[in-house]
Design an enzyme around this catalytic site. Structure first.
Site, mmCIF file in Angstrom:
data_model
loop_
_atom_site.group_PDB
_atom_site.id
_atom_site.type_symbol
_atom_site.label_atom_id
_atom_site.label_comp_id
_atom_site.label_asym_id
_atom_site.label_seq_id
_atom_site.Cartn_x
_atom_site.Cartn_y
_atom_site.Cartn_z
ATOM 1 N N GLY A 131 -3.777 -1.492 -1.159
ATOM 2 C CA GLY A 131 -5.281 -1.992 -2.184
ATOM 3 C C GLY A 131 -4.622 -3.100 -2.985
ATOM 4 N N ASN A 132 -5.742 -3.938 -3.164
ATOM 5 C CA ASN A 132 -5.359 -5.052 -3.957
ATOM 6 C C ASN A 132 -6.592 -5.743 -4.875
ATOM 7 O OD1 ASN A 132 -5.646 -6.873 -1.499
ATOM 8 N ND2 ASN A 132 -3.799 -5.621 -1.200
ATOM 9 N N GLY A 153 4.050 -3.619 -4.039
ATOM 10 C CA GLY A 153 5.031 -2.665 -4.280
ATOM 11 C C GLY A 153 5.060 -1.772 -5.475
ATOM 12 N N SER A 202 0.577 -9.028 -0.841
ATOM 13 C CA SER A 202 0.841 -9.505 0.443
ATOM 14 C C SER A 202 -0.712 -10.008 1.005
ATOM 15 C CB SER A 202 1.330 -8.546 1.568
ATOM 16 O OG SER A 202 0.758 -7.426 1.335
ATOM 17 N N GLU A 203 -1.574 -9.590 0.366
ATOM 18 C CA GLU A 203 -2.821 -10.095 0.839
ATOM 19 C C GLU A 203 -3.327 -11.162 0.208
ATOM 20 O OE1 GLU A 203 -4.179 -8.897 3.747
ATOM 21 O OE2 GLU A 203 -3.760 -6.855 3.883
ATOM 22 N N HIS A 240 -9.758 -5.236 -2.231
ATOM 23 C CA HIS A 240 -9.297 -4.826 -1.005
ATOM 24 C C HIS A 240 -8.938 -3.297 -1.257
ATOM 25 C CE1 HIS A 240 -7.687 -4.118 2.760
ATOM 26 N NE2 HIS A 240 -6.309 -4.075 2.549
ATOM 27 N N HIS A 256 -8.509 0.913 0.983
ATOM 28 C CA HIS A 256 -8.500 1.591 2.134
ATOM 29 C C HIS A 256 -9.055 2.798 2.177
ATOM 30 C CE1 HIS A 256 -4.133 -0.474 3.023
ATOM 31 N NE2 HIS A 256 -5.070 -1.281 3.009
ATOM 32 N N HIS A 296 -8.367 -0.611 9.178
ATOM 33 C CA HIS A 296 -7.399 -1.051 7.947
ATOM 34 C C HIS A 296 -7.973 -0.687 6.679
ATOM 35 C CE1 HIS A 296 -5.390 -4.707 6.029
ATOM 36 N NE2 HIS A 296 -5.378 -3.676 5.272
HETATM 37 P P1 13P Z 1 -0.048 -5.231 -1.605
HETATM 38 O O1 13P Z 1 0.771 -3.940 -2.105
HETATM 39 O O2 13P Z 1 1.102 -6.195 -1.047
HETATM 40 O O3 13P Z 1 -1.098 -5.604 -2.132
HETATM 41 O O4 13P Z 1 -0.584 -4.603 0.028
HETATM 42 C C1 13P Z 1 -1.125 -3.449 0.448
HETATM 43 C C2 13P Z 1 -2.336 -3.540 1.447
HETATM 44 O O5 13P Z 1 -3.167 -2.971 1.014
HETATM 45 C C3 13P Z 1 -1.990 -4.331 2.611
HETATM 46 O O6 13P Z 1 -3.418 -4.388 3.187
#
Ligand code: 13P
Length: 206
Positions: free
Chosen positions: A27-28, A43, A72-73, A92, A94, A155
Site C-alpha cells: 500500500g501507498n 520497503g 514503486s507505484e 492505494h 490491498h 491486486h
Molecule cells: P510500495 O511498497 O513500493 O509502495 O509498493 C507496495 C504495493 O502496494 C505495490 O502495489
C-alpha cells in the site's frame, strides 16, 4: 519541508495498517504538491513508518526530498493526478475483501452506502503488474471521467480524495462494502443453493 503533509501521510498509512487494509510492506499514499507529490516509501514496515520516511518526488519520480526510495507505484499516483485536477490525495491499499471480490470478477457496488459515496460504478481495472506503466495508464484512464475509487483486479484498490483523510476514509468504506457482499454470498455458497453462475446474476441485480 511539508512537515504536516508528511505527518498526515505517515499517520494515515499506519491507520490503514492497523485496520488491516494493508500488510507490512503493501500500500501507498500520496498528496499532490505544486511540482510533484509527497508519497510513502517502498520497503518500510508500515507499523514503523515515520514522518521522515515520507519522500517528495517530481512528476517523473525523481526524489526532491527524503532519504527513502519512493513507492514503486509512484507512476500510478502521478498518472491519476495528471488525469484528475480535482484530486489532491491518492490511496492505494490491498483490502482483502475487495481483492477477493475482484477474483469473482466484481467491484463492490449496489449497496445503499456504496452508491452514496461512489455512485453507480466502481471500475474494475484488469489484472496488470504492480508498479507498471501499464497499470498506471489503465487506472488513470478508468478514473479520467470521474469517480472516487477503482478496483485493481487480483491486486487492490485506489481511492481518491481532496485530502489524505477523505481518500483513506473511502478505502474503509470500500472494504466494508466488499465484506458485506462477501458475507451475503457465503451462506448460499456454503449451502450449495446457487451455482457460481447464479451468484454472479445475484450480484448483477444488487
Ligand atoms: P510500495 O511498497 O513500493 O509502495 O509498493 C507496495 C504495493 O502496494 C505495490 O502495489
Amino acid at each position: 519541508m511539508y512537515f504536516y503533509t508528511r505527518k498526515a501521510l505517515a499517520d494515515a498509512m499506519k491507520l490503514m495498517y492497523e485496520r488491516g487494509l494493508v500488510s507490512a510492506f503493501a500500500g501507498n499514499i500520496s498528496v499532490r504538491l505544486q511540482d510533484g507529490m509527497a508519497i510513502t516509501p517502498s520497503g518500510v514496515h508500515r507499523h514503523l513508518l515515520d514522518v521522515d520516511d515520507i519522500v517528495v518526488v517530481d512528476w517523473e519520480g525523481r526524489r526532491k526530498w527524503g532519504k527513502r526510495k519512493p513507492s514503486s507505484e509512484w507512476r500510478m499516483h502521478a498518472a491519476i493526478y495528471r488525469a484528475r485536477k480535482d484530486v489532491y490525495s491518492v490511496v492505494h491499499a490491498h483490502p482483502r475483501a475487495v481483492v477477493a471480490l475482484s477474483e469473482l470478477g466484481f467491484s463492490p457496488r449496489g449497496l445503499a452506502e456504496t452508491k452514496l459515496f461512489f455512485g453507480d460504478n466502481i471500475p474494475l481495472v484488469e489484472k496488470l503488474p504492480p508498479g507498471s506503466e501499464k497499470l498506471a495508464e489503465a487506472t488513470s484512464e478508468a478514473l479520467r471521467s470521474g469517480g472516487k475509487a477503482a478496483v485493481l483486479a487480483s491486486h487492490g484498490a485506489v481511492t481518491l480524495g481532496r485530502d489524505v483523510w477523505e481518500a483513506e476514509g473511502l478505502m474503509e468504506v470500500l472494504e466494508e462494502a466488499a465484506e458485506i457482499l462477501l458475507f451475503s454470498l457465503a451462506p448460499s455458497a456454503a449451502q450449495g443453493l446457487y451455482r457460481r453462475k447464479n451468484m454472479f446474476y445475484r450480484l448483477d441485480y444488487l
